[in-house]
Design a protein around this motif. Structure first.
Motif, short mmCIF file in Angstrom:
data_model
loop_
_atom_site.label_atom_id
_atom_site.label_comp_id
_atom_site.label_asym_id
_atom_site.label_seq_id
_atom_site.Cartn_x
_atom_site.Cartn_y
_atom_site.Cartn_z
N HIS A 126 54.98 28.92 41.81
CA HIS A 126 55.38 28.81 43.22
C HIS A 126 54.18 29.12 44.13
O HIS A 126 53.90 28.39 45.06
N HIS A 130 51.88 26.74 46.85
CA HIS A 130 51.54 27.00 48.26
C HIS A 130 50.08 26.63 48.49
O HIS A 130 49.71 26.13 49.55
N GLU A 191 58.64 26.59 51.60
CA GLU A 191 59.26 27.24 50.43
C GLU A 191 59.88 26.21 49.50
O GLU A 191 59.66 26.24 48.29
N HIS A 237 58.65 35.02 51.53
CA HIS A 237 59.16 33.76 50.99
C HIS A 237 60.67 33.72 51.21
O HIS A 237 61.43 34.11 50.32
ZN LIG Z 1 56.79 30.96 48.90
#
Ligand SMILES: [Zn+2]
Length: 486
Positions: A126, A130, A191, A237
């Motif tokens: 994750h 980003h 996100e 997040h």
């Molecule tokens: Zn995030």
């Protein structure tokens, strides 16, 4: 306070542009403003401060494990625009964060909260996403260099305040960071994008994609339990039931894959636990766990117990725990290093060196074994062994010239041999690699004055000194030209 200080970096850098410009267009893959190299330099500058933080985890076994897990994911990226570096911060809060330039940090608290390697991989994937989706660069793309420079100095000041919360500047900056924190809802689209790309990456790297959903699901539950004290990760997040449903739907469309945890995953978590709290508390925790029989793998608990006992100085008990661990047939460089560390503590340098030499042949990638071997040779204290320590350090520096720890160990070996020029020169390289340019220059000056080497070595020192002084001039010039980060 500590939580705010950490999370602010991402927000500080990300939030400002978002507030000013509204949401950047997610379909637009192009980056604007901040170039890849400028972002990297910005990240490196922030990392200089982070590496000096007393809570930065230098432990080679913990650091290498997390970095290798991250690199395994990053190696499956279609296009690697930036090199990645993963690091660990000793902090009980649940958090992970991406800095500009591909630097990704994980708190020890988050590592301990994961229940499988795929869960940890999910968090890293994750964060990687980003970075690859240029979320940071896209948010502060329109900032001028001067604005970026002032943002950076603010961020660096906040980091400095983190290890010293008493400084007045800390409170003021924390207030500012808290203000930016309120702009969080801007990044919901980011996100979702990071989840989507992260899941793809996990799958390509051979992890169980369900790990991402199960970890975030648990985070959400924890967040509900402690409304006002939710995990820091949730604040940076934003997580919603909808986001998790989205993740689960995507996972359901993929083929089911089992991904067993590596041996290192359990051992590294046990090592982190063994060095938390007081040694006695750690020993009591592992002992209770063994008694209750509530554990995934007995080897991890025995390994943690042996480390906690070593930390407490109970060497005979540590040896017993190690012997029990050996009977479980758990092959790992971490177990060999533990055996060597117990010998080192007993001042059995020859015994430690034997274990380490043998282990280094089996696990040539394990940096911690090399460091420990050099320590064992240095500990022995006689000139022949010390020269061997120099030889090993030299050989390893040729393979990984950017390893500051090796230069430091080389400096110690030269000092033990009374070689002052070489000691200063090795120290200078260690400082230089840690970004401490001024201190590196001082050491090289001292090396020239040492006057205990031949003309050839002295001229090498002179050449290096000219190089570093030139580098220093460049830095100063850039700063004068308003480029806050060279
Ligand atoms: Zn995030």
């Amino acid at each position: 306070m500590r939580i705010v200080l950490w999370l602010c970096l991402w927000l500080l850098l990300a939030g400002q542009k978002a507030a000013a410009e509204g949401l950047p267009d997610l379909g637009e893959a192009e980056r604007s403003g901040l170039s890849v190299s400028a972002e990297r330099r910005l990240g490196e500058k922030i990392m200089l401060e982070i590496r000096r933080d007393p809570d930065f985890v230098h432990d080679a076994e913990i650091a290498d494990y997390v970095n290798q897990l991250g690199q395994r994911l990053a190696s499956h990226l279609e296009e690697a625009r930036t090199p990645f570096e993963f690091f660990v911060v000793r902090d009980p809060t649940l958090n992970a964060f991406a800095l500009p330039g591909g630097f990704i940090g994980v708190h020890t608290g988050l590592i301990l909260a994961t229940r499988s390697e795929s869960e940890l991989a999910g968090v890293l994937a994750h964060e990687i996403s980003h970075v690859t989706q240029s979320h940071l660069a896209r948010m502060f793309g329109a900032q001028s260099q001067a604005q970026l420079a002032s943002l950076l100095s603010l961020a660096v000041a906040i980091l400095a305040a983190r290890s010293n919360p008493d400084v007045a500047v800390g409170a003021a900056l924390a207030g500012q960071a808290a203000g930016i924190q309120n702009q969080l809802n801007y990044s919901r689209d980011f996100e979702r994008e990071a989840d989507r790309f992260g899941l793809d990456l996990m799958e390509r790297a051979g992890f169980d994609t369900r790990g991402m959903a199960s970890f975030f699901q648990r985070l959400l539950q924890v967040g509900r339990l402690y409304e006002n004290n939710a995990p820091a990760y949730l604040r940076t997040h934003p997580l919603t039931t909808e986001r998790i449903t989205d993740m689960e739907n995507r996972i359901a469309q993929r083929p089911y894959r089992q991904a067993p945890d590596s041996v290192a995953f359990g051992l590294v978590r046990a090592k982190i636990k063994a060095y938390q709290g007081t040694p006695a508390e750690a020993v009591a925790d592992f002992t209770a766990q063994l008694k209750s029989g509530k554990y995934a793998r007995e080897a991890d608990v025995r390994f943690g117990l042996a480390h906690a006992l070593l930390r407490e100085g109970r060497l005979a008990a540590a040896e017993e725990a190690l012997a029990a661990l050996r009977r479980l047939d758990c092959a790992s460089p971490l177990v060999e290093n533990l055996a060597a560390q117990i010998r080192l503590r007993r001042k059995d340098y020859a015994g430690a060196a034997r274990i380490l030499q043998d282990a280094a042949r089996r696990y040539p990638e394990a940096r911690a074994l090399t460091y420990a071997l050099i320590e064992a040779k240095l500990g022995a204290g006689d000139a022949a062994q010390t020269r061997e320590a120099v030889e090993i350090a030299r050989r390893e520096i040729k393979l990984t010239p950017s390893d500051a720890r090796l230069h430091e160990l080389a400096a110690r070996a030269h000092a033990a041999l009374g070689e002052r020029l070489r000691e200063r020169r090795a120290l200078a390289e260690a400082y230089y690699l840690e970004g401490r340019l001024d201190e590196a220059i001082i050491q090289l000056d001292l090396a020239r004055q040492a006057n205990d080497a031949d003309f050839y070595e002295l001229s090498e020192v002179d050449a290096r000194l000219r190089e570093l002084r030139q580098r220093k001039q460049e830095l100063l010039r850039n700063e004068r030209n308003g480029r806050g980060f060279p």
